[in-house]
Design a protein around this motif. Sequence first.
Motif, mmCIF file in Angstrom:
data_model
loop_
_atom_site.group_PDB
_atom_site.id
_atom_site.type_symbol
_atom_site.label_atom_id
_atom_site.label_comp_id
_atom_site.label_asym_id
_atom_site.label_seq_id
_atom_site.Cartn_x
_atom_site.Cartn_y
_atom_site.Cartn_z
ATOM 1 N N SER A 105 45.842 -8.989 37.643
ATOM 2 C CA SER A 105 44.549 -9.115 38.305
ATOM 3 C C SER A 105 43.699 -7.873 38.086
ATOM 4 O O SER A 105 43.937 -7.083 37.167
ATOM 5 N N HIS A 106 42.695 -7.719 38.960
ATOM 6 C CA HIS A 106 41.837 -6.540 38.948
ATOM 7 C C HIS A 106 42.634 -5.267 39.208
ATOM 8 O O HIS A 106 42.148 -4.167 38.902
ATOM 9 N N TYR A 107 43.849 -5.413 39.741
ATOM 10 C CA TYR A 107 44.657 -4.224 40.027
ATOM 11 C C TYR A 107 45.223 -3.560 38.774
ATOM 12 O O TYR A 107 45.709 -2.424 38.843
ATOM 13 N N GLU A 108 45.140 -4.244 37.645
ATOM 14 C CA GLU A 108 45.534 -3.588 36.389
ATOM 15 C C GLU A 108 44.693 -2.333 36.148
ATOM 16 O O GLU A 108 45.137 -1.396 35.489
ATOM 17 N N SER A 109 43.490 -2.323 36.698
ATOM 18 C CA SER A 109 42.582 -1.192 36.484
ATOM 19 C C SER A 109 42.973 0.047 37.282
ATOM 20 O O SER A 109 42.424 1.131 37.040
ATOM 21 N N THR A 144 41.759 5.541 31.481
ATOM 22 C CA THR A 144 40.543 6.008 32.141
ATOM 23 C C THR A 144 40.891 7.264 32.926
ATOM 24 O O THR A 144 42.024 7.419 33.400
ATOM 25 N N PRO A 145 39.952 8.163 33.092
ATOM 26 C CA PRO A 145 40.236 9.413 33.811
ATOM 27 C C PRO A 145 40.402 9.167 35.307
ATOM 28 O O PRO A 145 39.892 8.173 35.851
ATOM 29 N N PRO A 146 41.104 10.062 35.990
ATOM 30 C CA PRO A 146 41.324 9.911 37.437
ATOM 31 C C PRO A 146 40.037 9.717 38.227
ATOM 32 O O PRO A 146 40.024 8.975 39.213
ATOM 33 N N VAL A 166 37.596 8.034 37.493
ATOM 34 C CA VAL A 166 37.154 6.640 37.375
ATOM 35 C C VAL A 166 38.066 5.707 38.169
ATOM 36 O O VAL A 166 37.616 4.972 39.049
ATOM 37 N N TRP A 167 39.385 5.730 37.847
ATOM 38 C CA TRP A 167 40.261 4.764 38.521
ATOM 39 C C TRP A 167 40.433 5.062 40.010
ATOM 40 O O TRP A 167 40.669 4.151 40.815
ATOM 41 N N SER A 168 40.302 6.306 40.428
ATOM 42 C CA SER A 168 40.518 6.640 41.838
ATOM 43 C C SER A 168 39.437 6.055 42.746
ATOM 44 O O SER A 168 39.697 5.772 43.926
ATOM 45 N N ARG A 169 38.235 5.868 42.229
ATOM 46 C CA ARG A 169 37.184 5.287 43.069
ATOM 47 C C ARG A 169 37.225 3.763 43.075
ATOM 48 O O ARG A 169 36.523 3.128 43.858
ATOM 49 N N ARG A 170 38.056 3.189 42.235
ATOM 50 C CA ARG A 170 38.127 1.739 42.145
ATOM 51 C C ARG A 170 38.835 1.105 43.343
ATOM 52 O O ARG A 170 38.622 -0.072 43.627
ATOM 53 N N TYR A 171 39.657 1.847 44.041
ATOM 54 C CA TYR A 171 40.294 1.295 45.245
ATOM 55 C C TYR A 171 39.223 0.829 46.237
ATOM 56 O O TYR A 171 39.316 -0.265 46.794
ATOM 57 N N ASP A 172 38.221 1.653 46.435
ATOM 58 C CA ASP A 172 37.142 1.284 47.356
ATOM 59 C C ASP A 172 36.341 0.108 46.815
ATOM 60 O O ASP A 172 35.951 -0.790 47.573
ATOM 61 N N HIS A 173 36.081 0.122 45.504
ATOM 62 C CA HIS A 173 35.355 -1.001 44.900
ATOM 63 C C HIS A 173 36.114 -2.313 45.129
ATOM 64 O O HIS A 173 35.516 -3.339 45.457
ATOM 65 N N ILE A 174 37.423 -2.271 44.942
ATOM 66 C CA ILE A 174 38.254 -3.466 45.119
ATOM 67 C C ILE A 174 38.217 -3.941 46.569
ATOM 68 O O ILE A 174 38.063 -5.136 46.847
#
Length: 268
Positions: A124-128, A138-140, A142-150
């Motif tokens: 799913s989207h969690y692969e990101s 991707t650099p930290p 980038v991926w570290s802010r994706r938790y909030d986006h999800i």
Amino acid sequence: MFDSDHRVKPAAKVNLAKFDPGDTGRFKDRKECEKETKKNLEKLDDLQEVLYAGGEHALLIVFQAIDAGGKDGAIEHVFSGVNPQGCSVTSFKVPTELEKSHDFLWRIHAACPRKGMIGIFNRSHYESVIVERVKELTPPAVWSRRYDHINHFEEMLADEGTTIVKFFLHISKDEQKRRFQDRLDEPDKHWKFSKADLAERASWDAYQDAFAAMLGKCSTTFAPWYVVPANHKWYRNWVLSDTIVRTLEGLDLKYPPAPKGLDKIEVE
């Protein structure tokens, strides 16, 4: 949302080493467990019909696991009796060039189930926040802010009528080794094996850390994560079926009212 021993509480600090992948819960006997699972699958079949007929709710089920975690087998077994007309399965592979030219949730949103449907995500989207993190794609920052986006994305889906349940199929490193060896030893499983799996296995600890972060940061009241002990497939199937059935029962599903005048129609 009902309580469950397997549900991850919001904002929990998750240490997967404390979760026993070989747990069988209250079941001491495989036969007894499979009997209860069969009952759940019959209930699921009935509930799905009402969900589809009513068209008021959508159910999104997310599966994540390490390689050989059992996602395909779990989906095949648990949804073996549902009407395919009301169910879809989406497997998210490496993003295409078109998908990579959009935000990371673009392809995910397009695959979400409409009302009346069960949508199943195999990965799913969690692969990101898993693969892209472990492989440093991707650099930290980038991926570290994706938790909030999800979390915001899933909250929006929930607000719009989609019920979300997410399952992490938890196996041990020894169990993964056994399953990989089975793929090498059994000719009809050769197609499942890839040398790349061994390279991924070498990153076991990094993946466990990524999964733990995913579970702790993204298990919410509106989209909970469940850590499913998956060394024993028969117990895994019971946990999945029981959780899905109880989730659907909690929606108070109903058939739509009959059209007016239906009682006056005669079929000749």
